[in-house]
Design a protein around this motif. Structure first.
Motif, PDB file in Angstrom:
ATOM      1  N   SER A  51      55.164 -70.009 -20.467  1.00  0.00           N
ATOM      2  CA  SER A  51      55.259 -69.353 -21.759  1.00  0.00           C
ATOM      3  C   SER A  51      53.891 -68.814 -22.132  1.00  0.00           C
ATOM      4  N   LYS A  52      53.743 -68.015 -22.659  1.00  0.00           N
ATOM      5  CA  LYS A  52      52.477 -67.216 -22.891  1.00  0.00           C
ATOM      6  C   LYS A  52      52.061 -67.132 -24.495  1.00  0.00           C
ATOM      7  N   ASP A  53      53.330 -67.830 -25.098  1.00  0.00           N
ATOM      8  CA  ASP A  53      53.009 -67.724 -26.708  1.00  0.00           C
ATOM      9  C   ASP A  53      53.330 -69.180 -27.184  1.00  0.00           C
ATOM     10  N   ASN A  54      52.783 -69.910 -26.588  1.00  0.00           N
ATOM     11  CA  ASN A  54      52.890 -71.470 -27.232  1.00  0.00           C
ATOM     12  C   ASN A  54      54.176 -71.908 -27.461  1.00  0.00           C
ATOM     13  N   GLY A  55      55.110 -71.682 -26.325  1.00  0.00           N
ATOM     14  CA  GLY A  55      56.546 -72.062 -26.435  1.00  0.00           C
ATOM     15  C   GLY A  55      57.625 -71.298 -27.088  1.00  0.00           C
ATOM     16  N   ARG A  56      57.271 -70.362 -27.781  1.00  0.00           N
ATOM     17  CA  ARG A  56      58.233 -69.360 -28.226  1.00  0.00           C
ATOM     18  C   ARG A  56      59.180 -68.520 -27.444  1.00  0.00           C
ATOM     19  N   SER A  57      58.714 -68.322 -26.391  1.00  0.00           N
ATOM     20  CA  SER A  57      59.730 -67.669 -25.162  1.00  0.00           C
ATOM     21  C   SER A  57      59.214 -68.173 -24.062  1.00  0.00           C
ATOM     22  N   PHE A  58      60.023 -68.014 -22.836  1.00  0.00           N
ATOM     23  CA  PHE A  58      59.707 -68.609 -21.284  1.00  0.00           C
ATOM     24  C   PHE A  58      60.291 -67.488 -20.613  1.00  0.00           C
ATOM     25  N   GLU A  59      59.555 -67.406 -19.343  1.00  0.00           N
ATOM     26  CA  GLU A  59      60.068 -66.504 -18.184  1.00  0.00           C
ATOM     27  C   GLU A  59      59.889 -67.461 -16.954  1.00  0.00           C
ATOM     28  N   GLN A  60      61.057 -66.931 -16.032  1.00  0.00           N
ATOM     29  CA  GLN A  60      60.703 -67.741 -14.772  1.00  0.00           C
ATOM     30  C   GLN A  60      60.041 -66.952 -13.997  1.00  0.00           C
ATOM     31  N   VAL A  61      58.891 -67.703 -13.153  1.00  0.00           N
ATOM     32  CA  VAL A  61      57.842 -66.972 -12.450  1.00  0.00           C
ATOM     33  C   VAL A  61      58.116 -67.477 -11.024  1.00  0.00           C
ATOM     34  N   LEU A  62      58.887 -68.361 -10.799  1.00  0.00           N
ATOM     35  CA  LEU A  62      58.926 -68.899  -9.338  1.00  0.00           C
ATOM     36  C   LEU A  62      60.318 -69.404  -9.196  1.00  0.00           C
ATOM     37  N   GLU A  63      61.140 -69.236  -8.457  1.00  0.00           N
ATOM     38  CA  GLU A  63      62.735 -69.722  -8.669  1.00  0.00           C
ATOM     39  C   GLU A  63      62.703 -70.722  -7.343  1.00  0.00           C
ATOM     40  N   SER A  64      63.278 -71.799  -7.429  1.00  0.00           N
ATOM     41  CA  SER A  64      63.633 -72.740  -6.442  1.00  0.00           C
ATOM     42  C   SER A  64      65.123 -73.106  -5.961  1.00  0.00           C
ATOM     43  N   GLY A  65      66.009 -72.739  -6.887  1.00  0.00           N
ATOM     44  CA  GLY A  65      67.284 -73.023  -6.841  1.00  0.00           C
ATOM     45  C   GLY A  65      67.942 -74.085  -7.615  1.00  0.00           C
ATOM     46  N   ASP A  66      69.142 -74.297  -7.697  1.00  0.00           N
ATOM     47  CA  ASP A  66      69.712 -75.442  -8.517  1.00  0.00           C
ATOM     48  C   ASP A  66      69.428 -76.741  -7.701  1.00  0.00           C
ATOM     49  N   ASN A  67      69.154 -77.942  -8.552  1.00  0.00           N
ATOM     50  CA  ASN A  67      69.182 -79.157  -7.842  1.00  0.00           C
ATOM     51  C   ASN A  67      67.822 -79.456  -7.025  1.00  0.00           C
ATOM     52  N   SER A  68      67.032 -78.742  -7.255  1.00  0.00           N
ATOM     53  CA  SER A  68      65.600 -78.819  -6.617  1.00  0.00           C
ATOM     54  C   SER A  68      64.887 -79.912  -7.382  1.00  0.00           C
ATOM     55  N   PHE A  69      63.607 -80.162  -6.693  1.00  0.00           N
ATOM     56  CA  PHE A  69      62.775 -81.063  -7.536  1.00  0.00           C
ATOM     57  C   PHE A  69      61.424 -80.331  -7.253  1.00  0.00           C
ATOM     58  N   THR A  70      60.928 -79.942  -8.633  1.00  0.00           N
ATOM     59  CA  THR A  70      59.564 -79.011  -8.473  1.00  0.00           C
ATOM     60  C   THR A  70      58.445 -79.944  -9.049  1.00  0.00           C
TER      61      THR A  70
END
Length: 299
Positions: free
Chosen positions: A256-275
């Motif tokens: 989020s570049k605006d203090n949490g007002r919106s989000f974008e995915q910058v790295l995809e890991s897939g479902d049920n992963s641990f990041t």
């Protein structure tokens, strides 16, 4: 009211049928779509049913009577009656008194700080960088607790009517911004599958040093909401220079570049992963991904 218990074999067949529908119809939309990160074409709804069936099967196997292969009638009422007989606060305090009367050990300098009447796993612990007397402790079912006197007393500051699965806590490290805190919810432990028990309510933000908290709307999940990428928040970091917020979530890393007002995915890991994500004092990011079906390893 008649209650029908689904047998484990029936649950397995239903699960495979739903899984097949998921493969045929499932399409995922990821990224920044008006600040909402949700999956389309009923994919999330199907997954939620899958998780429910798996959880129901697990609970049945764990609580059934081995002789009858059924859950004993009135077991929940018996559990509640037994819990009411447990003295509040006496167990921890008696243990502390016993340890104080025992012979000194090499760990004698540690003191229990409570709370004494709450049983839960403490999964996070944080100290305010601007005031070391302010301490936070969070549990995966008991919410967030705040002490303003170094642990002598505690107050629950977790928002009501939300999932109390606290998983991460972050203080803004920048000068003049340390009164701002972020709290993540939703927790997966020991490789467990995602289930209604450990799904969180998204991200929360505090502007007054953690005394009160407000949901960050693009990530907030009410009890009636469908699931989203923010079901599980593993941890968070803030860029020490530009203030960007990075979140290690259920299926990847979000920014989020605006203090949490919106989000974008910058790295995809897939479902049920641990990041997990970490950041240096100059803003260099490091990410680890385990069990990802899209990406895994270190970045």
């Amino acid at each position: 009211m008649k209650v029908t218990i689904i047998k484990p074999k029936q649950i397995i067949w239903i699960y495979f049928i739903l899984f097949g529908v998921n493969l045929i119809k499932g399409q995922t939309i990821k990224g920044n779509h008006s600040g909402q990160i949700f999956e389309s074409n009923q994919t999330k709804e199907i997954k939620a049913k899958n998780y429910f069936l798996m959880e129901q099967s697990f609970e049945f196997e764990r609580t059934k009577d081995p002789k009858t292969n059924k859950i004993p009638e009135g077991i929940r009422e018996a559990e509640v009656r037994f819990s009411k007989t447990i003295p509040k606060g006496s167990f921890s305090k008696s243990n502390i008194q016993t340890s104080q009367n025992a012979k000194p050990s090499k760990y004698y300098y540690w003191k229990n700080r409570g709370p004494y009447n709450l049983g839960d796993e403490t999964v996070i612990l944080a100290i305010d960088n601007s005031n070391e007397n302010v301490i936070f402790a969070g549990g995966n079912h008991s919410g967030l607790w705040r002490s303003k006197n170094g642990g002598k007393s505690w107050r629950n500051v977790f928002p009501r009517k939300t999932s109390p699965n606290v998983s991460s806590l972050l203080q803004d490290p920048r000068s003049g911004k340390q009164h701002i805190w972020y709290m993540g919810t939703g927790l997966k432990l020991n490789g467990s599958s995602l289930s209604p028990e450990n799904i969180g309510s998204g991200l929360f933000k505090s502007y007054n040093g953690g005394k009160s908290w407000f949901p960050i709307s693009p990530t907030f999940l009410s009890p009636s909401s469908k699931t989203s990428a923010f079901d599980v928040i593993n941890n968070m970091v803030i860029h020490p220079i530009n203030g960007d917020l990075y979140v290690a979530a259920y299926d990847g890393i979000y920014r989020s570049k605006d203090n949490g007002r919106s989000f974008e995915q910058v790295l995809e890991s897939g479902d049920n992963s641990f990041t997990r994500i970490a950041i240096t004092s100059k803003g260099k990011l490091y990410v680890s991904i385990a069990r990802g079906d899209v990406a895994k390893g270190y970045y």
